[in-house]
Design a protein around this motif. Structure first.
Motif, mmCIF file in Angstrom:
data_model
loop_
_atom_site.group_PDB
_atom_site.id
_atom_site.type_symbol
_atom_site.label_atom_id
_atom_site.label_comp_id
_atom_site.label_asym_id
_atom_site.label_seq_id
_atom_site.Cartn_x
_atom_site.Cartn_y
_atom_site.Cartn_z
ATOM 1 N N HIS A 29 50.616 25.788 39.858
ATOM 2 C CA HIS A 29 50.044 26.668 38.838
ATOM 3 C C HIS A 29 48.518 26.652 38.828
ATOM 4 O O HIS A 29 47.877 27.711 38.779
ATOM 5 N N ARG A 30 47.925 25.480 38.878
ATOM 6 C CA ARG A 30 46.470 25.380 38.755
ATOM 7 C C ARG A 30 45.764 26.165 39.853
ATOM 8 O O ARG A 30 44.849 26.965 39.589
ATOM 9 N N ASP A 31 46.191 25.965 41.086
ATOM 10 C CA ASP A 31 45.556 26.641 42.222
ATOM 11 C C ASP A 31 45.804 28.142 42.180
ATOM 12 O O ASP A 31 44.895 28.942 42.419
ATOM 13 N N LEU A 32 47.027 28.536 41.840
ATOM 14 C CA LEU A 32 47.375 29.957 41.804
ATOM 15 C C LEU A 32 46.578 30.684 40.727
ATOM 16 O O LEU A 32 46.067 31.792 40.950
ATOM 17 N N LYS A 33 46.446 30.054 39.580
ATOM 18 C CA LYS A 33 45.683 30.651 38.477
ATOM 19 C C LYS A 33 44.230 30.866 38.879
ATOM 20 O O LYS A 33 43.645 31.940 38.647
ATOM 21 N N GLU A 34 43.655 29.877 39.501
ATOM 22 C CA GLU A 34 42.248 29.958 39.911
ATOM 23 C C GLU A 34 42.028 31.081 40.931
ATOM 24 O O GLU A 34 41.092 31.876 40.812
ATOM 25 N N LYS A 35 42.924 31.158 41.909
ATOM 26 C CA LYS A 35 42.775 32.167 42.960
ATOM 27 C C LYS A 35 43.054 33.574 42.428
ATOM 28 O O LYS A 35 42.441 34.553 42.876
ATOM 29 N N TYR A 36 43.960 33.694 41.482
ATOM 30 C CA TYR A 36 44.274 35.007 40.903
ATOM 31 C C TYR A 36 43.052 35.602 40.200
ATOM 32 O O TYR A 36 42.676 36.752 40.442
ATOM 33 N N TYR A 37 42.422 34.811 39.339
ATOM 34 C CA TYR A 37 41.251 35.325 38.617
ATOM 35 C C TYR A 37 40.079 35.573 39.569
ATOM 36 O O TYR A 37 39.284 36.489 39.354
ATOM 37 N N ALA A 38 39.994 34.790 40.631
ATOM 38 C CA ALA A 38 38.951 35.028 41.627
ATOM 39 C C ALA A 38 39.179 36.363 42.334
ATOM 40 O O ALA A 38 38.219 37.076 42.668
ATOM 41 N N SER A 39 40.449 36.721 42.537
ATOM 42 C CA SER A 39 40.772 37.993 43.182
ATOM 43 C C SER A 39 40.346 39.170 42.320
ATOM 44 O O SER A 39 39.818 40.176 42.824
ATOM 45 N N ILE A 40 40.563 39.061 41.019
ATOM 46 C CA ILE A 40 40.135 40.129 40.114
ATOM 47 C C ILE A 40 38.611 40.240 40.112
ATOM 48 O O ILE A 40 38.049 41.337 40.195
ATOM 49 N N ALA A 41 37.933 39.101 40.038
ATOM 50 C CA ALA A 41 36.468 39.106 40.013
ATOM 51 C C ALA A 41 35.902 39.709 41.291
ATOM 52 O O ALA A 41 34.857 40.375 41.270
ATOM 53 N N GLN A 42 36.584 39.487 42.406
ATOM 54 C CA GLN A 42 36.128 40.036 43.681
ATOM 55 C C GLN A 42 36.095 41.561 43.639
ATOM 56 O O GLN A 42 35.207 42.191 44.214
ATOM 57 N N VAL A 43 37.057 42.156 42.934
ATOM 58 C CA VAL A 43 37.143 43.610 42.866
ATOM 59 C C VAL A 43 36.305 44.175 41.723
ATOM 60 O O VAL A 43 35.562 45.140 41.890
ATOM 61 N N VAL A 44 36.422 43.551 40.549
ATOM 62 C CA VAL A 44 35.725 44.052 39.364
ATOM 63 C C VAL A 44 34.243 43.725 39.417
ATOM 64 O O VAL A 44 33.393 44.490 38.945
ATOM 65 N N GLY A 45 33.930 42.577 40.024
ATOM 66 C CA GLY A 45 32.537 42.155 40.106
ATOM 67 C C GLY A 45 32.145 41.239 38.963
ATOM 68 O O GLY A 45 32.824 41.173 37.935
ATOM 69 N N ARG A 46 31.071 40.524 39.160
ATOM 70 C CA ARG A 46 30.549 39.631 38.129
ATOM 71 C C ARG A 46 29.138 40.073 37.744
ATOM 72 O O ARG A 46 28.347 40.475 38.606
ATOM 73 N N VAL A 47 28.841 39.978 36.443
ATOM 74 C CA VAL A 47 27.511 40.291 35.930
ATOM 75 C C VAL A 47 26.964 39.018 35.285
ATOM 76 O O VAL A 47 27.646 38.408 34.448
#
Length: 237
Positions: A29-47
């Motif tokens: 769970h821990r690793d999957l959760k971290e990678k999932y949110y990183a995938s969204i940030a990769q597309v949506v972007g970070r400000v």
């Protein structure tokens, strides 16, 4: 788990109702959760210094405002997560014939039949580990009866007539839990269900839009993790 209802734009002979499940180890769970949110940030972007609202993922209306390239990138990230962690996918469905609707009364009841069939598919996995089914809640009594009620009744029945009398061994089967689309697992399996449905439509020989032809290539990458995928045409005597 995530249900897929019949596409009413298709002819009746090509309409199907399905349930898709993604088997996830609690240890990951821990690793999957971290990678999932990183995938969204990769597309949506970070400000810098800005925390955006949580992105609710609905594959049929994926990432509003994003272009198709971004959507394909995100879905490929989801597939990468599933492949890298060797998660298992199960999918079962039934053609929505008039006789099926007359017999079961509603699409939700047919989804309940899909859940029963999925539990049969999980027989080997259940012999090896405990499994807790998780379903996106629609807060209806009908859904709760079809999912949680089905498991509870079998447990109740086993206590009176013995577990050996049941059609499956569910000693390792936990009670059904419920989540929302904001759940990372609900979002991931929603994407998987959508991709597999695109592949199924293509397998029926039906035309796909240019975007869905791109989705088909993403869906085909899931093949190594699909343990069972079947749409059943029920026969009535």
């Amino acid at each position: 788990m995530d249900e897929t209802y019949a596409d009413r734009s298709l002819s009746l002979s090509h309409r199907a109702i399905a349930l898709t499940g993604l088997l996830v180890s609690a240890d990951g769970h821990r690793d999957l959760k971290e990678k999932y949110y990183a995938s969204i940030a990769q597309v949506v972007g970070r400000v810098p210094n800005v925390v955006p609202a949580i992105s609710e993922i609905h594959a049929a209306r994926l990432l509003p405002g994003a272009d198709d390239d971004a959507r394909i990138t995100f879905l490929n990230c989801i597939v990468d997560l599933i492949l890298d962690r060797q998660l298992s996918i199960y999918r079962v469905g039934y053609f929505q014939s008039k006789k099926m609707m007359d017999t079961f009364g509603s699409e939700r009841s047919i989804v309940g039949l899909c859940f029963f069939s999925m539990l049969q598919m999980l027989e080997t996995a259940l012999s090896e580990c405990a499994i807790w089914p998780v379903m996106e809640a629609d807060h209806s009594k009908e859904q709760d009866q079809a999912f949680a009620g089905q498991v509870q009744f079998a447990d109740h029945l086993a206590s009176h007539i013995g577990a050996a009398a049941l059609s499956r061994d569910q000693m390792n089967l936990g009670e059904v839990l419920y989540s929302t689309k904001r759940s990372i697992y609900g979002a991931m399996v929603d994407c998987v269900a959508y991709l597999l449905n695109v592949k199924w439509v293509a397998d029926q020989g039906l035309a796909l839009s240019p975007y869905k032809r791109r989705l088909l290539k993403v869906a085909e990458r899931l093949s190594p993790t699909v343990m069972h995928d079947e749409i059943i045409r029920m026969k009535f005597e």
